[in-house]
Design an enzyme around this catalytic site. Structure first.
Site, short mmCIF file in Angstrom:
data_model
loop_
_atom_site.label_atom_id
_atom_site.label_comp_id
_atom_site.label_asym_id
_atom_site.label_seq_id
_atom_site.Cartn_x
_atom_site.Cartn_y
_atom_site.Cartn_z
CB THR A 170 -7.02 -5.82 9.79
OG1 THR A 170 -7.47 -7.01 9.14
CG2 THR A 170 -7.37 -4.61 8.96
NE ARG A 202 -6.77 -13.56 5.83
CZ ARG A 202 -7.22 -12.32 5.70
NH1 ARG A 202 -6.91 -11.60 4.65
NH2 ARG A 202 -7.97 -11.77 6.63
CG PHE A 233 -13.29 1.35 7.15
CD1 PHE A 233 -12.84 0.78 5.97
CD2 PHE A 233 -13.87 0.53 8.10
CE1 PHE A 233 -12.98 -0.59 5.73
CE2 PHE A 233 -14.02 -0.84 7.88
CZ PHE A 233 -13.55 -1.40 6.68
NE ARG A 271 -2.28 -5.86 7.21
CZ ARG A 271 -3.33 -6.58 6.84
NH1 ARG A 271 -3.74 -7.59 7.58
NH2 ARG A 271 -3.96 -6.30 5.72
CG HIS A 303 -5.58 -6.33 0.19
ND1 HIS A 303 -6.74 -6.40 0.93
CD2 HIS A 303 -5.77 -7.18 -0.86
CE1 HIS A 303 -7.59 -7.23 0.35
NE2 HIS A 303 -7.01 -7.72 -0.75
CE LYS A 363 -3.92 -2.22 2.32
NZ LYS A 363 -4.96 -2.07 3.35
CG ASN A 407 -3.53 -2.37 6.77
OD1 ASN A 407 -3.44 -1.98 5.61
ND2 ASN A 407 -4.44 -3.25 7.15
P1 CMP Z 1 -7.40 -4.60 3.78
O1 CMP Z 1 -6.92 -5.99 4.05
O2 CMP Z 1 -6.81 -3.91 2.61
O3 CMP Z 1 -8.99 -4.63 3.61
C1 CMP Z 1 -9.80 -3.51 3.89
C2 CMP Z 1 -9.05 -2.40 4.53
O4 CMP Z 1 -9.81 -1.42 5.18
C3 CMP Z 1 -8.18 -2.97 5.62
O5 CMP Z 1 -7.11 -3.73 5.06
C4 CMP Z 1 -7.77 -1.72 6.38
O6 CMP Z 1 -6.58 -1.16 5.92
C5 CMP Z 1 -8.90 -0.74 6.04
N1 CMP Z 1 -9.56 -0.24 7.25
C6 CMP Z 1 -9.60 1.04 7.63
N2 CMP Z 1 -10.26 1.17 8.77
C7 CMP Z 1 -10.66 -0.06 9.15
C8 CMP Z 1 -11.39 -0.57 10.25
N3 CMP Z 1 -11.85 0.23 11.21
N4 CMP Z 1 -11.59 -1.90 10.32
C9 CMP Z 1 -11.13 -2.73 9.34
N5 CMP Z 1 -10.44 -2.29 8.25
C10 CMP Z 1 -10.20 -0.97 8.17
#
Ligand code: CMP
Length: 140
Positions: free
Chosen positions: A93, A87, A59, A104, A117, A11, A114
Site C-alpha cells: 500500500t 496484489r 485517513f 506502486r 486499488h 486512481k 498510490n
Molecule cells: P487502497 O488499496 O485503495 O485501500 C484504502 C486506501 O487508503 C489505501 O489504498 C491507501 O491509498 C489509503 N490510505 C491513505 N492513508 C493510509 C494509511 N495511513 N494507511 C493505509 N491506507 C491509507
C-alpha cells in the site's frame, strides 16, 4: 489454481499523469486479462460507500477527497489467482514498502496517492465488482 476476477481502480494521481496504458500493460504482461473497464468520476457518496470499511480510520476523509479529485479507471481483471496476483503486481500500500518492479514502487506518489486499488479477498472482489459493474459489462 483457480481462475478468479478482481476489482482494480487506477486512481486520480495516475489518470492525471496519463499512466493508464502503462499500468494496464503491467496487468497484461503478467497474464491478467482486462475483462471490463470504464473511466468515471466518483461522487463523494460513491467514494464514501466504496471505502465504507475504512470510515473509522483517520485517513478516511482525505482518502475520499483524493478519490474524487479526478477521474478513475475502474476495471475487472481476470486470471489464475487474479486477486493475489494483482496484489503482487501492485506492491505494498505504501510505495516506500513496495518491492522493486511493482506498480506502486514505480508510479505511486505516497500512501494516499498510490496509483491503484485492488480487492484484498474473494468476498471483497465480488462486492467491489458488483459496486461498479453489471454482469453484462464483464466480457471474459
Ligand atoms: P487502497 O488499496 O485503495 O485501500 C484504502 C486506501 O487508503 C489505501 O489504498 C491507501 O491509498 C489509503 N490510505 C491513505 N492513508 C493510509 C494509511 N495511513 N494507511 C493505509 N491506507 C491509507
Amino acid at each position: 489454481m483457480a481462475v478468479e476476477t478482481t476489482l482494480s481502480i487506477i486512481k486520480p494521481d495516475a489518470t492525471r499523469r496519463n499512466l493508464t496504458g502503462k499500468i494496464n500493460a503491467r496487468f497484461e504482461e503478467s497474464g491478467l486479462q482486462i475483462v471490463a473497464q470504464k473511466k468515471i468520476w466518483l461522487t463523494r457518496n460513491q467514494a464514501e460507500a466504496f471505502y465504507e470499511v475504512h470510515k473509522e480510520r483517520a485517513f478516511f476523509d482525505d482518502l475520499c477527497n483524493f478519490m474524487i479529485s479526478g477521474a478513475v479507471v475502474v476495471q475487472v481483471l481476470q486470471g489464475e489467482n487474479a486477486i493475489a496476483e494483482n496484489r503482487k503486481i501492485m506492491g505494498a500500500t505504501n510505495p516506500v514498502n513496495a518491492e522493486e518492479g511493482t506498480i506502486r514502487r514505480d508510479f505511486a506518489e505516497n500512501v494516499e496517492a498510490n496509483s491503484v486499488h485492488g480487492s484484498d479477498s474473494a468476498e471483497n472482489a465480488k462486492k467491489e465488482i458488483s459496486f461498479f459493474f453489471s454482469e453484462l459489462e464483464i466480457v471474459g
